[in-house]
Design an enzyme around this catalytic site. Structure first.
Site, PDB file in Angstrom:
ATOM      1  N   GLN A 143       3.922 -13.349  -4.802  1.00  0.00           N
ATOM      2  CA  GLN A 143       4.308 -12.056  -5.367  1.00  0.00           C
ATOM      3  C   GLN A 143       5.800 -11.833  -5.211  1.00  0.00           C
ATOM      4  O   GLN A 143       6.312 -11.788  -4.094  1.00  0.00           O
ATOM      5  CB  GLN A 143       3.534 -10.937  -4.665  1.00  0.00           C
ATOM      6  N   GLY A 144       6.508 -11.678  -6.316  1.00  0.00           N
ATOM      7  CA  GLY A 144       7.943 -11.447  -6.296  1.00  0.00           C
ATOM      8  C   GLY A 144       8.273  -9.990  -6.575  1.00  0.00           C
ATOM      9  O   GLY A 144       8.628  -9.641  -7.713  1.00  0.00           O
ATOM     10  N   SER A 202       9.729  -7.457  -3.650  1.00  0.00           N
ATOM     11  CA  SER A 202      10.862  -7.002  -2.839  1.00  0.00           C
ATOM     12  C   SER A 202      12.110  -7.843  -3.086  1.00  0.00           C
ATOM     13  O   SER A 202      12.035  -9.042  -3.380  1.00  0.00           O
ATOM     14  CB  SER A 202      10.500  -7.059  -1.352  1.00  0.00           C
ATOM     15  N   GLU A 253      -3.821  -3.554  -3.629  1.00  0.00           N
ATOM     16  CA  GLU A 253      -3.399  -4.223  -2.402  1.00  0.00           C
ATOM     17  C   GLU A 253      -3.754  -3.384  -1.182  1.00  0.00           C
ATOM     18  O   GLU A 253      -4.217  -3.915  -0.170  1.00  0.00           O
ATOM     19  CB  GLU A 253      -1.891  -4.477  -2.433  1.00  0.00           C
ATOM     20  N   ASN A 266       5.021   2.474   6.582  1.00  0.00           N
ATOM     21  CA  ASN A 266       4.277   3.668   7.011  1.00  0.00           C
ATOM     22  C   ASN A 266       4.902   4.946   6.462  1.00  0.00           C
ATOM     23  O   ASN A 266       4.203   5.895   6.107  1.00  0.00           O
ATOM     24  CB  ASN A 266       4.249   3.736   8.539  1.00  0.00           C
ATOM     25  N   GLU A 267       6.238   4.962   6.387  1.00  0.00           N
ATOM     26  CA  GLU A 267       6.922   6.148   5.865  1.00  0.00           C
ATOM     27  C   GLU A 267       6.576   6.363   4.386  1.00  0.00           C
ATOM     28  O   GLU A 267       6.356   7.514   3.950  1.00  0.00           O
ATOM     29  CB  GLU A 267       8.435   5.999   6.034  1.00  0.00           C
TER      30      GLU A 267
END
Length: 402
Positions: A128-129, A131, A246, A388-389
């Site tokens: 998976q590209g 980030s 996901e 988490n943020e």
């Protein structure tokens, strides 16, 4: 919510249990237990995938018309729970659970015909590209550029934290096809053959010494325009759909429960340093009980989502809640695993793999050998798939309406 099993579902559960008892290879099970990285290594994962593919169960989340089982949401949950309880490895999620739903939802007929069978057969191994060095949690700021040139796109840029890119032959990726519109509207979803000229992969080692992630460089990579999924500018919509799968495409509680079971068993034979067993110490038992309550609560939430999906609902933003809880519990349980083994739990052998004939001898047990590396690698849980943020923000806005 009624969680009592019907006779048909109870019979299905027994069928799955019997199959796992007869067909889960011992070396695959041992390899999964001795793997400290977040994703299962291909030699273990693909071997298990092949067993399930032969049975016709690999695409257990897929519709029948695309080669799947057509199982109900509850049957899928039962399958995952029994696999976890048996110690089976996680499946290779990137192609099976992330890309495949995108293809049958947004892809062309030719893309479905070409790629879906190859995911099931293992002919294609996907990464998976998403980030980039400057676009992680703020994914909409990605800069990898795809310029249309006749029947092709020319792609330039780089992707980072790309899991198993060194094993993969294909990558699904987000690229910027338009710089003149709102940044989310200029993103498209492209399939790239990693054997193409101009693609290079640079390893990134984790703190535990595992080679799991990479940086992928794309320099004038020519991609057929037919590899565009959906239309130009539809990438952001597709990415949100994929990320919901996901975060909520599988149930986390069964695997967390299995790992906690193993820790409780180990604590029964580990010393507390005071002449007794760790399992009998009140402070230890409180920590384990807290984790167990968290896992049970997550299990109920995931079952509720399964119930809603069975009624025709989509996973939706509530999957951010399961991702948030599962990430925190994963780290809490992996810390318990380090602590249960005392000094032996601090060993950090960087030899890989830790399974098979050439595996190094552990200090103490195999569980102790894996504990520290697994703890370090699980730090990534509160980052990947949205930090988490990010999850807290989604929950506040889309679930709580704040």
């Amino acid at each position: 919510m009624d969680i009592e099993l019907s006779p048909e579902d109870a019979a299905f559960r027994e069928e799955v249990r019997a199959f796992l008892c007869d067909n889960l290879p011992q070396d695959v099970k041992e390899g999964a237990a001795a793997t400290p990285s977040v994703f299962v290594e291909p030699d273990i994962g693909q071997a298990w995938n092949a067993v399930l593919h032969e049975k016709g169960w690999l695409g257990y989340q897929w519709p029948q018309e695309h080669g799947g089982t057509g199982w109900s949401p509850l049957q899928r949950y039962l399958f995952e729970k029994e696999c976890a309880a048996a110690g089976a490895p996680n499946l290779t999620v990137l192609g099976l659970k992330l890309l495949a739903p995108v293809l049958w939802t947004f892809g062309s007929e030719e893309q479905k015909k070409t790629y879906l069978p190859r995911i099931l057969s293992g002919e294609d191994y996907w990464c998976q590209g998403f980030s980039e060095p400057g676009a992680g949690s703020d994914l909409a700021s990605l800069k990898t550029r795809a310029v249309r040139d006749g029947d092709t796109y020319v792609v330039n840029g780089s992707k980072i934290w790309t899991t198993h890119a060194h094993h993969a032959n294909m990558m699904f990726t987000l690229v910027r096809t338009n710089t003149e519109v709102k940044k989310q509207a200029g993103i498209s979803f492209l399939l790239i053959d990693l054997s193409s000229p101009g693609v290079s992969v640079r390893p990134i080692l984790t703190n535990a010494g595992d080679h799991e992630v990479n940086q992928v460089f794309l320099e004038d990579v020519v991609v057929p325009a037919e590899n565009l999924v959906g239309g130009e500018g539809q990438g952001w919509t597709i990415a949100k759909f994929l990320l919901e799968n996901e975060r909520g495409g599988s149930c986390h509680a069964p695997k967390l429960s299995y790992d906690l079971d193993q820790i409780e068993v180990a604590a029964q034979s580990e010393s507390d340093g005071k002449g007794g067993k760790l399992a009998d110490q009140p402070d230890w038992r409180r920590r384990v009980a807290k984790a167990r309550l968290g896992v049970n609560a997550l299990d109920m939430i995931e079952l509720k989502i399964v119930s809603e999906i069975a009624k025709g609902s989509q996973p939706g933003p509530q999957t951010s809640l399961t991702k948030l809880l599962a990430s925190n519990l994963r780290q809490e349980i992996d810390l318990l695993a380090v602590d249960v083994y005392g000094l032996a739990g601090l060993q950090l052998d960087t030899t890989r793999p830790l399974y098979g004939e050439n595996a190094p001898e552990p200090m103490g047990s195999k569980g102790a050998q894996v504990a520290a590396a697994r703890y370090l690698n699980s730090r990534a849980w509160t980052i990947f798939g949205g930090t988490n943020e990010v999850q807290n923000t989604i929950i506040a806005k889309s679930v709580l309406g704040l």
